[in-house]
Design a protein around this motif. Structure first.
Motif, mmCIF file in Angstrom:
data_model
loop_
_atom_site.group_PDB
_atom_site.id
_atom_site.type_symbol
_atom_site.label_atom_id
_atom_site.label_comp_id
_atom_site.label_asym_id
_atom_site.label_seq_id
_atom_site.Cartn_x
_atom_site.Cartn_y
_atom_site.Cartn_z
ATOM 1 N N MET A 190 0.841 -1.188 0.000
ATOM 2 C CA MET A 190 0.000 0.000 0.000
ATOM 3 C C MET A 190 0.878 1.240 0.000
ATOM 4 S SD MET A 190 -3.115 -0.649 2.456
ATOM 5 C CE MET A 190 -2.386 -2.274 2.521
ATOM 6 N N LYS A 240 -0.955 4.626 3.477
ATOM 7 C CA LYS A 240 -2.148 5.469 3.503
ATOM 8 C C LYS A 240 -3.341 4.614 3.937
ATOM 9 C CE LYS A 240 -2.952 6.896 -0.566
ATOM 10 N NZ LYS A 240 -3.215 7.508 -1.889
ATOM 11 N N ILE A 241 -4.172 5.136 4.830
ATOM 12 C CA ILE A 241 -5.330 4.383 5.290
ATOM 13 C C ILE A 241 -6.551 4.781 4.485
ATOM 14 C CG2 ILE A 241 -6.844 3.944 7.252
ATOM 15 C CD1 ILE A 241 -4.458 4.269 9.069
ATOM 16 N N ALA A 242 -7.170 3.793 3.852
ATOM 17 C CA ALA A 242 -8.332 4.077 3.016
ATOM 18 C C ALA A 242 -9.531 4.422 3.892
ATOM 19 C CB ALA A 242 -8.653 2.860 2.156
#
Lengths: 217, 217
Positions: free
Chosen positions: A1, A5-7
């Motif tokens: 990823m 980054k956190i979706a």
């Protein structure tokens, strides 16, 4: 990823749906799909499909679309279901017993490996090869199988107490079916499935659409 | 509701949670709450609580907060659970049988009044006083009880076919437990509860928070 980054939650929810749809296409023998073919059965616009998938990287191929096998592999890795997840199930009432038999979990890499209840009349019973353990055995079994996830299917008034015990024994994610909001410390994750709330949302939609129909007609 | 304005889905979801929390406070004997008291157990900020409730009208009283009994009445009316909703349940597998026994529905005004299955070995069986009917009887029973809502708990490959039959017989809202996206015509409402998708969302959150911990540590 990219960059860890956190979706957003909404994206993750849709990724699970894309994965389900892609697996369905793969079973039908397809090898590539366009964003429209992927989004249409899910009522998600193709621009949204492309935007969601672009969040994790560039997977589309010009003139081809998405390669189904490749995209399934990537999405399974993103969500984390490319490995097996052992689970404990707490609460062997009607709902708990149904969840134990729910085949959808097993085909997704989720394996219920231990059962717990605090009802003495249920402890020791054998369900599908698993014996119901007293809640006191939780710590030993969680450590033994390196378990992070629990399904909580106990009555509302018992849920917070059991959740506290799960957290104290190392559980880091709880799928909560008790119709009550739980408090958990930071670092512990919670997904609530309140079936009555879902049904209430449906009733609201039905009422609204009946109102719309009568206004328009 | 002012001007028949339709609340966003997220607001409706939170209203169902507010209602559950208010009913819990009422059982504890409280008569008034502040927006913080209402939001805190749900991890919803008090500003959000006030904004959500203001969508439907002015219910707060200066120096008092919200009167619990009054607000419960208003919210139950908004969601449409101040009346009884008869339901049909289609699919008497493990999950269907558990849903039939789920007490949370009944206490919310949802009454399952008829059961259907297309498995000849299940038709005629008695569950909690209801006899499983063949799917061919759907039209007669839906008309007889003026039923708008159905719970669909059939296998994925049967779900679309059954949904089409439900819609053709007058059902306007479907709570779908089959792990598949359904197509329904405009005016028919759908809420999907895919338990594997919920569990996948949980796994994603657990992975992300473990990643955060390791980066920070």
């Amino acid at each position: 990823m990219p960059g860890g980054k956190i979706a957003p939650k909404a994206v993750v929810g849709r990724v699970s749906l894309y994965l389900r749809q892609l697996e369905s296409y793969q079973r039908q023998g397809l090898t590539t799909v366009s964003s429209s073919q992927l989004g249409d059965p899910l009522s998600i616009k193709n621009a949204q499909v492309r935007k969601d998938l672009a969040f994790f990287g560039q997977f589309g191929h010009a003139g081809i679309g998405y390669r189904i096998g490749e995209l399934i592999g990537v999405l399974r890795h993103i969500i984390g279901v490319d490995r097996d997840w052992p689970l404990v199930l707490v609460g062997l009432g009607n709902l708990g017993r149904a969840l134990l038999k729910y085949r959808g979990f097993r085909t997704r890499g989720f394996h219920i490996v231990a059962l717990f209840d605090n009802d003495r009349s249920k402890i020791g019973a054998n369900h599908d090869g698993l014996v119901v353990e007293p809640i006191e055995s939780l710590g030993r079994i969680v450590a033994q199988h390196d378990i992070r996830l629990a399904i909580l299917a106990v009555p509302a008034d018992a849920a917070q107490g059991v959740a506290d015990q799960l957290v104290a024994r190392g559980i880091r994610g709880i799928l909560n079916f008790a119709p009550v909001s739980l408090l958990v410390p930071p670092g512990v994750n919670l997904v609530g499935v309140d079936l009555s709330v879902q049904l209430q949302n449906l009733v609201y939609k039905v009422q609204q659409s009946q109102g719309e129909v009568s206004c328009a007609g």
